[in-house]
Design an enzyme around this catalytic site. Structure first.
Site, PDB file in Angstrom:
ATOM      1  N   ASP A 162      25.606  96.764 126.324  1.00  0.00           N
ATOM      2  CA  ASP A 162      25.341  96.447 124.928  1.00  0.00           C
ATOM      3  C   ASP A 162      25.363  97.731 124.115  1.00  0.00           C
ATOM      4  O   ASP A 162      24.929  98.788 124.601  1.00  0.00           O
ATOM      5  CB  ASP A 162      23.988  95.751 124.755  1.00  0.00           C
ATOM      6  CG  ASP A 162      23.840  95.163 123.369  1.00  0.00           C
ATOM      7  OD1 ASP A 162      24.517  94.154 123.085  1.00  0.00           O
ATOM      8  OD2 ASP A 162      23.092  95.722 122.550  1.00  0.00           O
ATOM      9  N   THR A 163      25.865  97.638 122.897  1.00  0.00           N
ATOM     10  CA  THR A 163      25.979  98.797 122.009  1.00  0.00           C
ATOM     11  C   THR A 163      25.432  98.440 120.634  1.00  0.00           C
ATOM     12  O   THR A 163      25.702  97.353 120.121  1.00  0.00           O
ATOM     13  CB  THR A 163      27.450  99.247 121.886  1.00  0.00           C
ATOM     14  OG1 THR A 163      27.957  99.574 123.183  1.00  0.00           O
ATOM     15  CG2 THR A 163      27.579 100.467 120.980  1.00  0.00           C
TER      16      THR A 163
END
Length: 201
Positions: free
Chosen positions: A77-78
């Site tokens: 996840d970013t």
């Protein structure tokens, strides 16, 4: 699902073409099996805790769905973060322009977490990168939206695309800003006995 080759080593629990391309770039063999999760931040949750939690949940959800294959699952996840505000994917043009105007002339953080599980263990790594933007005019933000690129990008920009012209400096992991920090990802692969730079069949 996309089978990369018959000797795949793990499952990528993401539909992101950027993450797939980064893994292919370093010679990994994997299967793509996306998962859908509620990505709403929890009340009082810090940005770092948020991206780590989502990466872990994606890996765990991927294992529950595909663990019978016996392959470890990689989740990622970013998030683009300004102050303590998390910028997700824009809901539309006005939201994208507002995000870009907030980032304009400022330095923000890009937090990118990766997690891998084999059902018994779940390990994670976190990358933090500082990205500086030049001042942006509203008109160019609108033209950028019209290009179609910002619509599915955290923070409404892609450093590997047209959005590169906004960036004056980067300190940290370029691949982390794209969506998958490769140094940290390779640390996880090594921890699970997996390799990269594999020769093609």
């Amino acid at each position: 699902m996309t089978v990369v080759d018959s000797r795949e080593q793990f499952i990528l629990a993401s539909a992101s073409p950027r993450r797939r391309e980064l893994l292919e770039q370093i010679g990994c063999r994997f299967r793509v099996a996306p998962v859908d999760l509620d990505e709403t931040p929890l009340k009082g949750e810090s940005p770092a805790a948020y991206v780590v939690r989502l990466a872990q949940q994606k890996a765990s959800a991927g294992w529950q769905r595909n663990g019978q294959r016996g392959l470890p699952v990689l989740g990622a996840d970013t998030a683009v973060v300004l102050g303590e505000r998390i910028f997700g994917k824009p809901t539309g043009r006005d939201d994208a322009v507002a995000m870009l105007q907030s980032l304009s002339g400022n330095t923000h953080r890009v937090l990118s977490a990766v997690a891998m599980t084999d059902g018994a263990h779940c390990l994670h790594r976190l990358s933090e990168t500082l990205v500086s933007f030049r001042p942006l005019e509203v008109g160019e933000c609108l033209r950028y939206w019209d290009s179609g690129e910002p619509a599915d990008k955290a923070g409404a920009y892609a450093i590997q695309g047209y959005g590169a012209v906004f960036v004056t400096a980067i300190r940290g992991s370029y691949s982390g800003v794209v969506g998958l920090p490769l140094v940290e990802t390779c640390e996880l692969l090594k921890a699970f006995g997996l390799s990269w730079w594999m020769e093609k069949a």
